[in-house]
Design a protein around this motif. Structure first.
Motif, PDB file in Angstrom:
ATOM      1  N   ASN A 304      15.504   4.515  71.470  1.00  0.00           N
ATOM      2  CA  ASN A 304      15.797   3.571  70.786  1.00  0.00           C
ATOM      3  C   ASN A 304      14.874   2.386  70.180  1.00  0.00           C
ATOM      4  O   ASN A 304      14.385   1.496  70.583  1.00  0.00           O
ATOM      5  N   ASN A 305      14.344   3.334  68.795  1.00  0.00           N
ATOM      6  CA  ASN A 305      13.580   2.432  68.174  1.00  0.00           C
ATOM      7  C   ASN A 305      14.096   2.524  67.094  1.00  0.00           C
ATOM      8  O   ASN A 305      14.059   3.371  66.291  1.00  0.00           O
ATOM      9  N   PRO A 306      14.531   0.523  67.206  1.00  0.00           N
ATOM     10  CA  PRO A 306      14.966   0.745  65.358  1.00  0.00           C
ATOM     11  C   PRO A 306      14.266   1.238  64.428  1.00  0.00           C
ATOM     12  O   PRO A 306      15.557   1.886  62.847  1.00  0.00           O
ATOM     13  N   TYR A 307      13.248   0.772  63.934  1.00  0.00           N
ATOM     14  CA  TYR A 307      12.520   1.510  63.091  1.00  0.00           C
ATOM     15  C   TYR A 307      12.674   2.786  62.207  1.00  0.00           C
ATOM     16  O   TYR A 307      13.260   3.170  61.723  1.00  0.00           O
ATOM     17  N   THR A 308      12.455   3.732  63.562  1.00  0.00           N
ATOM     18  CA  THR A 308      12.272   5.411  62.979  1.00  0.00           C
ATOM     19  C   THR A 308      14.371   5.634  63.121  1.00  0.00           C
ATOM     20  O   THR A 308      13.981   6.677  62.374  1.00  0.00           O
ATOM     21  N   PRO A 318      21.353  -2.096  70.696  1.00  0.00           N
ATOM     22  CA  PRO A 318      20.767  -3.066  71.040  1.00  0.00           C
ATOM     23  C   PRO A 318      19.232  -3.243  71.536  1.00  0.00           C
ATOM     24  O   PRO A 318      19.057  -1.888  72.783  1.00  0.00           O
ATOM     25  N   PRO A 319      18.066  -3.893  71.433  1.00  0.00           N
ATOM     26  CA  PRO A 319      17.019  -3.979  72.334  1.00  0.00           C
ATOM     27  C   PRO A 319      17.401  -3.808  74.178  1.00  0.00           C
ATOM     28  O   PRO A 319      18.072  -4.613  73.991  1.00  0.00           O
ATOM     29  N   LYS A 320      16.253  -3.896  73.798  1.00  0.00           N
ATOM     30  CA  LYS A 320      16.462  -3.904  76.072  1.00  0.00           C
ATOM     31  C   LYS A 320      16.477  -5.581  76.045  1.00  0.00           C
ATOM     32  O   LYS A 320      17.863  -5.920  77.295  1.00  0.00           O
ATOM     33  N   LEU A 321      16.212  -6.121  75.402  1.00  0.00           N
ATOM     34  CA  LEU A 321      16.692  -7.621  75.916  1.00  0.00           C
ATOM     35  C   LEU A 321      18.158  -8.497  75.836  1.00  0.00           C
ATOM     36  O   LEU A 321      18.844  -8.839  76.127  1.00  0.00           O
ATOM     37  N   HIS A 325      22.330  -3.981  75.798  1.00  0.00           N
ATOM     38  CA  HIS A 325      21.955  -2.794  76.270  1.00  0.00           C
ATOM     39  C   HIS A 325      21.584  -2.567  77.301  1.00  0.00           C
ATOM     40  O   HIS A 325      22.113  -1.182  78.209  1.00  0.00           O
ATOM     41  N   GLN A 326      22.171  -3.528  78.136  1.00  0.00           N
ATOM     42  CA  GLN A 326      21.681  -2.990  79.408  1.00  0.00           C
ATOM     43  C   GLN A 326      23.597  -2.658  79.911  1.00  0.00           C
ATOM     44  O   GLN A 326      23.501  -1.716  80.742  1.00  0.00           O
TER      45      GLN A 326
END
Ligand SMILES: NC(=O)C1=CN([C@@H]2O[C@H](COP(=O)(O)OP(=O)(O)OC[C@H]3O[C@@H](n4cnc5c(N)ncnc54)[C@H](O)[C@@H]3O)[C@@H](O)[C@H]2O)C=CC1
Ligand SMILES: [Mg+2]
Length: 342
Positions: A304-308, A318-321, A325-326
């Motif tokens: 989960n890396n938005p850029y790649t 969505p990011p971890k925070l 995501h949870q």
């Protein structure tokens, strides 16, 4: 009001004494003003928090009252401006933490907004948009700055009484505003939002709005309507957005979310009746929605890396925070956890 002399603080846990100390500061303006003298201030400019870069990491610097007074004096500002600060928490040793915005128009200072760049140079940091800042910080600072921004934004937007039209006055901690003419009290607000990860037993449903970053898919979210229960809001949002009927739902967790205004995100897992899984996307709300297999979602979570992702054209989450995501992670770990009746 909890008085220190009244309570035997030593018998209480650290968490309880901390909670009661914060309660006292919210209720008692004098106690709060006193706490500012030994407290620490987080600075914002037009709702963007000040961050400093050390090595490869960003951190949110704290300033003492004395440092703040010196800074304001240097920029020709009245120290009265410090009264615009809001209480956002305290340490276990009862060092109170405050947030102050130097860019917003201040009700207690004439020469309102301070120049951003000059302040950045002076403070050896930069005021970073909160969405970006959250990715750079540890969980504690991210949560503290989210609370701070939400509270600062609420005060900025509630400076007048909606009944009398008169300016309202903030209490020292910033936990409320009062209209001096009719005594109406205004408290900071947040809107309840349900966020639901729908599953058909083997797959989960992810969707995207056109405003999302390219390639990002998330769970279904929606504001609760007035008068609705949590269960009713989940059923309605799922029906409205993807044309499906929720069969069972299970509460998972909640999270304060500062964007675009304060929301209380209430996260649930839900299932739909088997055989009734045909999605009808409401294009006024969503750009796309679809069923994703366990494997697809598990793989997306791992990389989960938005850029790649954006470069590869594959979907990402969505990011971890974010609580979304949870919720997705929970489903990947335990795909059959939706057990309560809707
Ligand atoms: N933390 C997380 O993991 C996630 C957070 N969210 C947040 O959930 C929120 C709600 O999701 P949406 O799908 O946009 O909601 P939504 O499906 O209810 O649609 C938004 C529309 O609802 C209406 N609305 C009703 N009450 C509103 C209120 N109090 N404030 C603003 N609009 C209101 C407006 O017409 C608005 O355009 C978003 O603001 C988003 O930031 C969304 C997904 C993930
Ligand atoms: Mg929605």
């Amino acid at each position: 009001m909890w008085r220190k002399s009244f309570w035997s603080y030593r018998l209480l846990s650290t968490y309880v004494t901390k909670s009661r100390y914060l309660f006292e500061l919210k209720e008692d303006d004098d106690a709060c003003k006193k706490a500012q003298q030994t407290g620490a201030f987080y600075l914002f400019h037009s709702l963007a928090p000040l961050l400093q870069k050390s090595e490869h990491q960003y951190q949110a610097p704290q300033h003492s009252l004395l440092e703040l007074e010196r800074l304001l004096a240097k920029f020709g500002q009245d120290t009265q401006r410090i009264e615009d600060s809001v209480l956002i928490g305290c340490s276990e040793q009862h060092e109170a933490w405050f947030a102050l915005d130097l860019g917003l128009n201040s009700s207690s200072s004439i020469n309102a907004s301070l120049q951003k760049q000059e302040m950045e140079t002076e403070l050896k940091g930069s005021f970073m948009e909160l969405r970006k800042a959250l990715f750079q910080l540890n969980t504690k600072d991210a949560s503290l700055l989210s609370t701070a921004q939400a509270l600062l934004r609420w005060h900025d937007g509630h400076q007048f009484c909606s009944r009398s039209g008169q300016p309202t006055k903030k209490n020292m901690a910033g936990s409320k505003r009062v209209c001096p003419s009719n005594k109406i009290i205004y408290y900071p607000q947040m809107a309840p939002v349900v966020i639901t990860l729908v599953s058909d037993g083997t797959r989960c449903l992810l969707a995207r709005q056109s405003s999302f970053p390219k390639g990002m898919y998330s769970a279904l979210a929606g504001f609760c309507d007035i008068g609705e229960s949590l269960e009713e809001a989940v059923r309605r949002e799922v029906a409205e957005e993807v044309g499906l009927e929720v069969e069972r739902l299970q509460y998972s967790a909640s999270q304060h979310w500062p964007f675009p205004n304060s929301s209380l995100m209430i996260a649930c897992h839900a299932t739909v009746k088997s055989g009734q899984t045909e999605i009808q996307v409401n294009l006024r709300e969503l750009e796309a929605a679809g069923w994703f297999s366990h494997d697809e979602v598990a793989t997306a979570l791992r990389r989960n890396n938005p850029y790649t992702q954006q470069q590869n054209g594959t979907f990402w989450l969505p990011p971890k925070l974010a609580i979304a995501h949870q919720l997705i992670k929970e489903w990947v770990e335990k795909p059959n956890c939706s057990t309560l009746p809707a």
